[in-house]
Scaffold this active site. Structure first.
Site, PDB file in Angstrom:
ATOM      1  N   HIS A  76       1.029  -1.182   0.041  1.00 39.56           N
ATOM      2  CA  HIS A  76       0.089  -0.070   0.037  1.00 39.56           C
ATOM      3  C   HIS A  76       0.932   1.289  -0.061  1.00 39.56           C
ATOM      4  O   HIS A  76       1.386   1.395   1.185  1.00 39.56           O
ATOM      5  CB  HIS A  76      -0.899  -0.097   1.284  1.00 39.56           C
ATOM      6  CG  HIS A  76      -1.767  -1.327   1.221  1.00 39.56           C
ATOM      7  ND1 HIS A  76      -2.966  -1.414   0.412  1.00 39.56           N
ATOM      8  CD2 HIS A  76      -1.805  -2.379   1.883  1.00 39.56           C
ATOM      9  CE1 HIS A  76      -3.454  -2.430   0.873  1.00 39.56           C
ATOM     10  NE2 HIS A  76      -2.800  -3.230   1.689  1.00 39.56           N
ATOM     11  N   LEU A  77       0.870   1.863  -1.308  1.00 43.62           N
ATOM     12  CA  LEU A  77       1.788   3.014  -1.330  1.00 43.62           C
ATOM     13  C   LEU A  77       1.218   4.548  -0.691  1.00 43.62           C
ATOM     14  O   LEU A  77       1.993   5.538  -0.784  1.00 43.62           O
ATOM     15  CB  LEU A  77       2.437   3.158  -2.784  1.00 43.62           C
ATOM     16  CG  LEU A  77       3.358   1.855  -2.911  1.00 43.62           C
ATOM     17  CD1 LEU A  77       3.755   2.010  -4.367  1.00 43.62           C
ATOM     18  CD2 LEU A  77       4.597   1.833  -1.951  1.00 43.62           C
ATOM     19  N   ASN A 108      -6.274   0.639  -2.839  1.00 40.62           N
ATOM     20  CA  ASN A 108      -7.032   1.572  -1.922  1.00 40.62           C
ATOM     21  C   ASN A 108      -6.429   2.807  -1.315  1.00 40.62           C
ATOM     22  O   ASN A 108      -6.007   3.165  -0.463  1.00 40.62           O
ATOM     23  CB  ASN A 108      -7.256   0.894  -0.885  1.00 40.62           C
ATOM     24  CG  ASN A 108      -6.154   0.184   0.018  1.00 40.62           C
ATOM     25  OD1 ASN A 108      -4.971   0.350  -0.303  1.00 40.62           O
ATOM     26  ND2 ASN A 108      -6.189   0.199   1.398  1.00 40.62           N
ATOM     27  N   HIS A 193      -8.965 -10.029  -0.774  1.00 43.43           N
ATOM     28  CA  HIS A 193      -8.644  -9.924   0.860  1.00 43.43           C
ATOM     29  C   HIS A 193     -10.059 -10.543   1.409  1.00 43.43           C
ATOM     30  O   HIS A 193     -11.158 -10.420   1.167  1.00 43.43           O
ATOM     31  CB  HIS A 193      -8.717  -8.397   1.107  1.00 43.43           C
ATOM     32  CG  HIS A 193      -8.855  -8.202   2.359  1.00 43.43           C
ATOM     33  ND1 HIS A 193      -7.688  -7.334   3.130  1.00 43.43           N
ATOM     34  CD2 HIS A 193      -9.648  -8.301   3.532  1.00 43.43           C
ATOM     35  CE1 HIS A 193      -8.069  -7.202   4.392  1.00 43.43           C
ATOM     36  NE2 HIS A 193      -9.286  -7.740   4.801  1.00 43.43           N
ATOM     37  N   HIS A 245      -2.842 -12.563   1.899  1.00 40.22           N
ATOM     38  CA  HIS A 245      -2.633 -12.582   3.446  1.00 40.22           C
ATOM     39  C   HIS A 245      -3.279 -13.913   4.061  1.00 40.22           C
ATOM     40  O   HIS A 245      -3.898 -13.292   5.134  1.00 40.22           O
ATOM     41  CB  HIS A 245      -2.643 -11.279   4.051  1.00 40.22           C
ATOM     42  CG  HIS A 245      -3.795 -10.488   3.764  1.00 40.22           C
ATOM     43  ND1 HIS A 245      -4.999 -10.912   3.707  1.00 40.22           N
ATOM     44  CD2 HIS A 245      -3.824  -9.228   3.136  1.00 40.22           C
ATOM     45  CE1 HIS A 245      -5.545  -9.997   3.177  1.00 40.22           C
ATOM     46  NE2 HIS A 245      -5.019  -8.899   3.063  1.00 40.22           N
ATOM     47  N   ASP A 318       2.366  -7.038   2.710  1.00 34.25           N
ATOM     48  CA  ASP A 318       1.314  -6.124   2.885  1.00 34.25           C
ATOM     49  C   ASP A 318       1.778  -4.930   3.750  1.00 34.25           C
ATOM     50  O   ASP A 318       1.326  -4.632   4.784  1.00 34.25           O
ATOM     51  CB  ASP A 318       0.540  -7.043   3.762  1.00 34.25           C
ATOM     52  CG  ASP A 318      -1.026  -6.277   3.954  1.00 34.25           C
ATOM     53  OD1 ASP A 318      -1.300  -5.413   3.224  1.00 34.25           O
ATOM     54  OD2 ASP A 318      -1.892  -6.786   4.525  1.00 34.25           O
ATOM     55  N   HIS A 322       1.385   3.718   8.313  1.00 29.80           N
ATOM     56  CA  HIS A 322       0.722   4.612   8.825  1.00 29.80           C
ATOM     57  C   HIS A 322       1.507   5.739   9.499  1.00 29.80           C
ATOM     58  O   HIS A 322       2.484   5.491  10.074  1.00 29.80           O
ATOM     59  CB  HIS A 322      -0.387   4.222   9.961  1.00 29.80           C
ATOM     60  CG  HIS A 322      -1.372   3.242   9.123  1.00 29.80           C
ATOM     61  ND1 HIS A 322      -2.393   3.752   8.293  1.00 29.80           N
ATOM     62  CD2 HIS A 322      -1.692   1.992   9.232  1.00 29.80           C
ATOM     63  CE1 HIS A 322      -3.044   2.648   7.821  1.00 29.80           C
ATOM     64  NE2 HIS A 322      -2.709   1.663   8.311  1.00 29.80           N
TER      65      HIS A 322
HETATM   66 ZN   LIG Z   1      -5.662  -7.058   2.435  1.00 32.08          ZN
END
Ligand SMILES: [Zn+2]
Length: 447
Positions: A76-77, A108, A193, A245, A318, A322
């Site tokens: 997640h970039l 996302n 997911h 995952h 994954d 944050h």
């Molecule tokens: Zn996920």
């Protein structure tokens, strides 16, 4: 393709001399010199060419294991929309420091990657960073809301390598089924997911620890039920499918059943689900909050067995950074997920000590390239010179203050690991070198 035709940080004609080269795609494990010309693998030689025979730069790789570049299929970039958590520059540089030559970016972001224009934009923006390759994953549904189908074909034409509403499952079975039917002839897999949305708000695995702490939990059933649902969609439509995952022993049973039926489904596991369990939340440590949650000791053991048996054949970080504020909130308010790229390889090797090196490399490279249909995964002559070099025994301690990633939360803080990325090479360019770091790096032994 990022970096192609560009990036000449050290020149793209390089002889990588004297490494132990491990390439499962070639059934190769031996000392070789990897000859790179114009960013491409030109030869694998038993001996180094004499210095007088070549004008190429030589890099001494003695003591390193050199493999086809590691590809992380699940990061997640955060850009666009949440650059306070991570930017493309910090995320892709963190990937290089973690030993990855390419990553696949989940959609996302804000706005989400749910049309062809946004896919193209991510390809342009990530190429400008000139670190590692970045492959966009397109959303299955508009805004990942599970209602209207996203334009899968235009995203595929723009360069999306897979489709996923990751962050959550695609809530509507009807929409997911129609999406898979419409995309059945496209090579891009669907990535699931697996968590039932009715358990949203859970902060921990549902079990003895959640009972003791009085915290809302999400049981293994939440994951296994959606895994079974999505595998049935794959069986019905013939679409290639991949489970993100996997964390629960129950899900492994579902996967084995699917394989026995001949369903085209693969699965990934994260280093944290191979290493960490729900008891780590006993002190209400929000750094350990993640979706799907850290599960029981028994589930962790089952993940390791599943890799050894080949039921799980892909590793993924994954990576979900944050800000400090978002992770230091009380457990019930803390954002789920943490930074993974810079510790993933070390933590995975540690969890699976004794697994054949060729299997480790396949699960981090060859199998991921096959899943996503992207270049790499092999050092075969003519392939792009994307390579990951590792030290297998160079102990270091995880100090998240030294992460390149903006996200500093990790359940591995203070852990000591043996394996370290030594060098990351993309298209013949050295984008990370532990011996001459240009960025903050994990601390070497003794510091
Ligand atoms: Zn996920």
């Amino acid at each position: 393709m990022p970096l192609d035709g560009g990036g000449t940080k050290v020149g793209r004609n390089v002889d990588f001399v004297g490494a132990r080269v491990v390439d499962p795609s070639l059934a190769l494990d031996g000392i070789r010199t990897v000859v790179v010309r114009n960013g491409t693998i030109a030869a694998l030689l038993d001996r180094a060419p004499a210095a007088s025979d070549t004008s190429a730069r030589r890099i001494d790789c003695a003591g390193m294991v050199l493999c086809p570049g590691f590809i992380d299929p699940h990061v997640h970039l955060r850009e666009p929309g949440d650059s306070h958590k991570e930017t493309l520059a910090t995320g892709l540089t963190a990937a290089a420091a973690g030993g990855f030559t390419a990553v696949a970016a989940m959609p996302n972001t804000r706005p989400p990657i749910d049309d062809g224009q946004r896919v193209r934009q991510l390809l342009r923006d990530s190429a400008a960073v000139a670190a590692v390759r970045c492959y966009p994953i397109g959303a299955v549904t508009v805004a990942r809301e599970g209602r209207a189908l996203a334009p899968l074909r235009s995203m595929a034409a723009a360069g999306a390598v897979a489709f996923s509403d990751d962050g959550a499952c695609t809530t509507s079975l009807k929409v997911l089924f129609h999406a898979a039917l419409l995309a059945a002839d496209l090579p891009m897999p669907f990535l699931s997911h697996c968590e039932d949305p009715s358990f949203a708000g859970a902060v921990i695995h549902e079990g003895e620890t959640s009972d003791r702490l009085g915290l809302p939990g999400s049981p293994s059933l939440s994951e296994a039920a959606i895994a079974a649902r999505d595998i049935l969609v794959a069986q019905t439509t013939g679409k290639a499918w991949h489970l993100c995952h996997v964390s629960a022993e129950t899900t492994i049973g579902v996967l084995e059943w699917a394989r026995a039926q001949g369903t085209r489904v693969t699965a990934e596991v994260t280093p944290h689900h191979l290493q960490c369990n729900d008891e780590m939340l006993s002190s209400f440590d929000a750094r350990c909050r993640v979706n799907p949650p850290l599960r029981s000791v028994q589930d962790v053991a089952a993940m390791r067995v599943a890799v050894r048996r080949g039921t799980i054949s892909i590793f993924a970080s994954d990576h979900a950074p944050h800000s400090e504020e978002e992770k230091e909130a009380p457990l019930s308010h803390a954002s789920p997920g943490f930074s993974g790229l810079e510790v993933a390889v070390a933590a995975t090797f540690d969890a699976l000590d004794g697994l054949p090196l060729a299997t480790m490399v396949a699960n981090y490279s060859t199998n991921v390239a096959a899943l996503l249909g992207v270049p790499g995964g092999s050092l075969q002559v003519g392939s792009p010179a994307d390579m990951t070099a590792l030290y297998l025994d160079r102990p270091w301690t995880v100090d998240p203050t030294l992460f390149v990633s903006k996200g500093r939360a990790t359940p591995f803080a203070g852990r000591r690991f043996k394996v370290r990325p030594a060098m990351t090479v993309v298209g013949g360019c050295v984008v990370f070198n532990a011996a001459a770091p240009t960025q903050a790096l994990p601390a070497p032994a003794g510091r």
